[in-house]
Design an enzyme around this catalytic site. Structure first.
Site, PDB file in Angstrom:
ATOM      1  N   HIS A 129       0.741  -1.218  -0.157  1.00 37.63           N
ATOM      2  CA  HIS A 129       0.054   0.004  -0.087  1.00 37.63           C
ATOM      3  C   HIS A 129       0.942   1.371  -0.005  1.00 37.63           C
ATOM      4  CE1 HIS A 129      -2.967   2.954   1.911  1.00 37.63           C
ATOM      5  NE2 HIS A 129      -3.648   2.025   1.276  1.00 37.63           N
ATOM      6  N   ASP A 206       2.725  -4.685   7.686  1.00 36.08           N
ATOM      7  CA  ASP A 206       1.478  -4.009   7.723  1.00 36.08           C
ATOM      8  C   ASP A 206       0.427  -4.993   7.692  1.00 36.08           C
ATOM      9  OD1 ASP A 206      -0.434  -2.618   6.654  1.00 36.08           O
ATOM     10  OD2 ASP A 206       0.166  -1.729   4.848  1.00 36.08           O
ATOM     11  N   GLN A 209      -4.956  -4.930   6.867  1.00 41.63           N
ATOM     12  CA  GLN A 209      -5.927  -6.063   6.192  1.00 41.63           C
ATOM     13  C   GLN A 209      -5.870  -7.353   6.842  1.00 41.63           C
ATOM     14  OE1 GLN A 209      -8.443  -4.772   4.643  1.00 41.63           O
ATOM     15  NE2 GLN A 209      -7.583  -3.121   3.638  1.00 41.63           N
ATOM     16  N   LYS A 232     -10.946  -0.218  10.341  1.00 44.53           N
ATOM     17  CA  LYS A 232     -10.923  -1.447   9.547  1.00 44.53           C
ATOM     18  C   LYS A 232     -11.477  -2.694  10.472  1.00 44.53           C
ATOM     19  CE  LYS A 232      -7.733   0.039   6.196  1.00 44.53           C
ATOM     20  NZ  LYS A 232      -8.181   0.675   5.108  1.00 44.53           N
ATOM     21  N   CYS A 372      -4.713   2.548  -3.461  1.00 45.35           N
ATOM     22  CA  CYS A 372      -3.334   3.260  -3.162  1.00 45.35           C
ATOM     23  C   CYS A 372      -2.345   2.112  -3.549  1.00 45.35           C
ATOM     24  CB  CYS A 372      -3.677   3.402  -1.527  1.00 45.35           C
ATOM     25  SG  CYS A 372      -4.496   4.796  -1.139  1.00 45.35           S
TER      26      CYS A 372
END
Ligand code: 7TS
Length: 414
Positions: A129, A206, A209, A232, A372
């Protein structure tokens, strides 16, 4: 082929916690499939925020008065709750930030500017991202370090042979996305962390998600740093988390300076507060932090294994329905049975923005654009894609509605 409703979650019950899902647009009930951008917020979390402002609101770590003490305890405990949610050792390792992006920038500035220089390498992947890609790119420009990208293959997997060759003794940081927000690929982050450590490099994962969608244990992964966002995962906007191994956070200098993060200040110099407060300058994200802890409770009550099974089931069902219904559809990323809870696609030659506009007429909310991940889209030879992303309250009936609306889209552009 996955055709039956997932039976791991009582979706009807869960939907009662999300009144926003009853909204109608043009007489059609909302089908919210933009969860990778932001998930909806259950009443329990909304109530926690309202209760905090109604009954406990005060600044933290300051007053000796009762309200401030209560707010401080709730805020500090929220760090423990989040630590427990991702398997960290304790609150010392949990810094509350604004979002994943700020968590990334905190490490890039606090660690990267101090540690990187010419000859050093930062290894990313082609599916990062922009939060990681742009940040490390700019830190590399400032420090003279070089950025390298592990390639993504045609199926949407990382080329791990290339990763093993690219990560060398010159590598100082391996920054990798756990689950791709565009492809749905679940990356072997633990293996990448091992490779990084074999070369004395650090590994930043990261988890924007992954934490919302699957059980995550940062110690099992052996990540040195790990980041995610509250919004999220049923939490509010305005809060993100930076996990860092305690000894690393201890050694790092702060990224932001000011009140709350100091221990002793004179006109000449200052010393820093203990972890994690050293990295939380100014009045912190108090209500958001407390609400994030509630979101962790909410998800744990459902069970993260169940959350995962439901999301993956919907992604598989959507993948299957899209491929069987449309002759001319390009779905990005891995096979149906090996992806996280999202499906990005392009329908024939219809631009993704047009697709999402038509879907909007049916009250089906998807995201269209580059998500992104511009360089990844460039590599795939497309400017944009449409993305349906799922969460605990979505159903196979909603996927069917998506498919129906796409059939109408195809007819319109035929
Ligand atoms: N990393 C990944 C993998 C993401 O998916 C996102 C947000 C971020 C970092 C940044 O998170 P933020 O909370 O700091 O903004 N991804 C998306 C998306 O896919 N659509 O909208 C935001």
């Amino acid at each position: 082929m996955a055709t039956t409703e997932s039976d791991v979650l009582d979706v009807e019950r869960i939907r009662e916690d999300f009144p926003i899902l009853d909204r109608e647009f043009g007489g059609e009930q909302l089908v919210y499939l933009d969860n990778a951008a932001t998930s909806q917020t259950p009443d329990q979390v909304v109530d926690t925020i309202a209760d905090y402002y109604r009954h406990t609101n005060a600044n933290v770590h300051r007053g000796l008065h009762q309200l401030s003490q209560e707010a401080s305890i709730a805020y500090e405990d929220a760090h423990d709750r989040v630590a427990d949610f991702i398997g960290a050792e304790g609150r010392e390792e949990i810094v509350f930030t604004k979002n994943t992006t700020e968590s990334m920038n905190t490490v890039a500035y606090a660690w990267g500017l101090a540690e990187l220089g010419p000859g050093d390498e930062i290894v990313l992947t082609e599916m990062e991202h922009h939060a990681a890609l742009v940040t490390w790119q700019q830190i590399a420009k400032k420090t003279g370090a070089e950025v390298k990208f592990v390639p993504v293959d045609d199926e949407g997997y990382l080329d791990m042979d290339a990763a093993r060759e690219m990560i060398t003794d010159d590598t100082e940081m391996v920054s990798v996305v756990h689950v791709s927000n565009t492809l749905g690929t679940i990356n072997p982050v633990s293996e990448l962390a091992d490779i990084a450590h074999d070369h004395d490099a650090l590994c930043f994962v990261d988890g924007a998600q992954s934490v919302p969608h699957m059980p995550v244990d940062v110690q099992d992964i052996d990540a040195d740093f790990f980041a995610f966002s509250g919004h999220k995962m049923c939490g509010p906007t305005g809060i993100g988390v930076l996990y860092g191994k305690e000894h690393l956070l201890e050694e790092m200098q702060p990224y932001l300076y000011g009140g709350m993060m100091i221990s002793k200040v004179t006109f000449e110099d200052s010393t820093w507060h203990e972890l994690p407060w050293k990295f939380e300058a100014g009045t912190p994200v108090i209500a958001q932090g407390i609400a994030l802890a509630e979101a962790c409770d909410y998800l744990d009550d459902i069970g993260m294994e169940n959350v995962r099974a439901h999301g993956e089931h919907l992604a598989e069902y959507a993948h299957d329905r899209l491929t069987e219904t449309f002759d001319d559809i390009r779905i990005l990323g891995p096979p149906a049975d090996d992806r996280s809870a999202l499906v990005s696609f392009n329908l024939g030659t219809v631009h993704a923005h047009d697709t999402s506009e038509i879907l909007n007429e049916f009250a089906v909310a998807v995201r269209a654009g580059d998500h992104c991940t511009q360089p990844l889209h460039d590599k795939l030879g497309i400017a944009a894609s449409a993305r349906a992303s799922f969460y605990i309250y979505n159903t196979t009936a909603e996927v069917d509605k998506l498919v129906e609306a796409l059939e109408a889209t195809e007819e319109l552009f035929a």
